[in-house]
Write an enzyme that holds these catalytic residues in place. Structure first.
Site, mmCIF file in Angstrom:
data_model
loop_
_atom_site.group_PDB
_atom_site.id
_atom_site.type_symbol
_atom_site.label_atom_id
_atom_site.label_comp_id
_atom_site.label_asym_id
_atom_site.label_seq_id
_atom_site.Cartn_x
_atom_site.Cartn_y
_atom_site.Cartn_z
ATOM 1 N N ASP A 24 0.810 -1.215 0.000
ATOM 2 C CA ASP A 24 0.000 0.000 0.000
ATOM 3 C C ASP A 24 0.843 1.265 0.000
ATOM 4 O O ASP A 24 2.068 1.219 0.184
ATOM 5 C CB ASP A 24 -0.951 -0.011 1.210
ATOM 6 C CG ASP A 24 -0.258 -0.440 2.503
ATOM 7 O OD1 ASP A 24 0.962 -0.346 2.584
ATOM 8 O OD2 ASP A 24 -0.969 -0.872 3.420
ATOM 9 N N ASN B 207 -7.672 -3.382 14.256
ATOM 10 C CA ASN B 207 -9.057 -3.618 13.820
ATOM 11 C C ASN B 207 -9.138 -4.735 12.764
ATOM 12 O O ASN B 207 -10.168 -4.920 12.134
ATOM 13 C CB ASN B 207 -9.694 -2.335 13.289
ATOM 14 C CG ASN B 207 -9.015 -1.816 12.025
ATOM 15 O OD1 ASN B 207 -8.044 -2.404 11.552
ATOM 16 N ND2 ASN B 207 -9.512 -0.716 11.485
HETATM 17 C C1 GLP Z 1 -0.573 -0.068 8.719
HETATM 18 C C2 GLP Z 1 -0.215 -0.704 7.361
HETATM 19 C C3 GLP Z 1 -0.350 -2.192 7.423
HETATM 20 C C4 GLP Z 1 0.280 -2.664 8.718
HETATM 21 C C5 GLP Z 1 -0.584 -2.247 9.866
HETATM 22 C C6 GLP Z 1 0.010 -2.519 11.218
HETATM 23 O O1 GLP Z 1 -1.565 0.871 8.655
HETATM 24 N N1 GLP Z 1 -0.929 -0.208 6.242
HETATM 25 O O2 GLP Z 1 0.235 -2.788 6.282
HETATM 26 O O3 GLP Z 1 0.397 -4.056 8.725
HETATM 27 O O4 GLP Z 1 -1.031 -0.923 9.731
HETATM 28 O O5 GLP Z 1 1.012 -1.594 11.519
HETATM 29 P P1 GLP Z 1 2.046 -1.789 12.686
HETATM 30 O O6 GLP Z 1 2.960 -2.890 12.257
HETATM 31 O O7 GLP Z 1 2.767 -0.476 12.793
HETATM 32 O O8 GLP Z 1 1.288 -2.134 13.908
#
Ligand code: GLP
Length: 245
Positions: free
Chosen positions: A67, A136
């Site tokens: 993304d 979530n």
């Molecule tokens: C983000 C990304 C995801 C990621 C998730 C968890 O918003 N778009 O690809 O896996 O949230 O993030 P984190 O690893 O910082 O908890």
């Protein structure tokens, strides 16, 4: 789904990196799906250490990121392009032309989504997709309610995601409200998926993934429909399972 339990974030990172390195050595032209966020940073550090120490090469590897924020250019330090360059790509021998991330600055964003999806199809899909999980249940930026049939698309970020990701920005107002993300059906086409889960704050999501129903209200639950998913989760994230099991 197979769950590998590890002690902590460090061990999760080492275990994930070893898993990825083995696949890269077996198939030097592997197509890797990559994730951003805090979770994979330690894994990327281990890949860099291994590259320096053992010379594991990424010259033939192609990568596709999940993304990108809409409105942030690649040289903006909060863009996922910047993240990937500075957390991994700049420190391994990967060919920059083989690293693919959707552009959040494209003049025609829908066209950019179609182009990204076509690119994946042209490359016959991802061999190994690395995933994190949002509290979530989001995967990539596929928020609760996203169709399991979705392809690469434009999303409005959930306020909980904006709040969670605000820690990377100076002000919460600076967090983009939209992103481009691989769709759920796009992610599911990966031949293999490696999901990394660390920390107590992810315990609820992991519990729901393992024990809950498969439903679009919890995007990660779709992973139960995939034949080859490995979860590497640390004790803090798994503790929640024990309370209920
Ligand atoms: C983000 C990304 C995801 C990621 C998730 C968890 O918003 N778009 O690809 O896996 O949230 O993030 P984190 O690893 O910082 O908890």
């Amino acid at each position: 789904m197979k769950i590998i339990e590890v002690n902590d974030y460090q061990q999760m990172s080492t275990t994930a990196a070893e898993y990825i390195i083995e696949k890269v050595v077996q198939n030097p032209s592997i197509k890797l799906g990559l994730a951003t966020g805090s979770t994979p940073i330690g894994t990327y550090q281990r890949l860099i250490e291994d590259h320096r120490k053992n010379g594991t090469s990424y010259q033939k590897v192609t990568t596709f990121n999940l993304d990108e924020y809409i409105g942030l250019a690649g040289d903006n330090q909060n863009s996922y392009r910047y993240f990937m360059d500075h957390q991994l790509f700049n420190y391994i021998d990967i060919n920059n032309a083989k690293t693919n991330i959707p552009s959040g600055m494209a003049a025609d964003l829908q066209e950019e989504c179609n182009h990204y999806e076509d690119l994946l199809t042209k490359h016959s899909g991802i061999d190994l997709q690395i995933l994190g999980i949002g509290s979530n249940g989001h995967i990539g930026f596929n928020e609760p309610g996203t169709s399991f049939a979705s392809k690469t698309h434009i999303v409005e970020l959930a306020s909980s995601t904006i709040q969670a990701n605000a820690r990377f920005f100076n002000r919460i107002e600076d967090v983009p409200t939209q992103a481009i993300t691989m769709g759920i059906s796009t992610i599911l086409k990966s031949k293999e998926i490696l999901l990394l889960v660390s920390g107590e704050e992810k315990g609820e999501a992991l519990f729901r993934l393992v024990n809950g129903e498969i439903h679009e209200s919890f995007p990660a639950s779709v992973l139960k429909n995939h034949p080859c998913v490995t979860i590497i989760a640390d004790k803090a994230a798994i503790a929640k399972q024990r309370v209920y099991c």
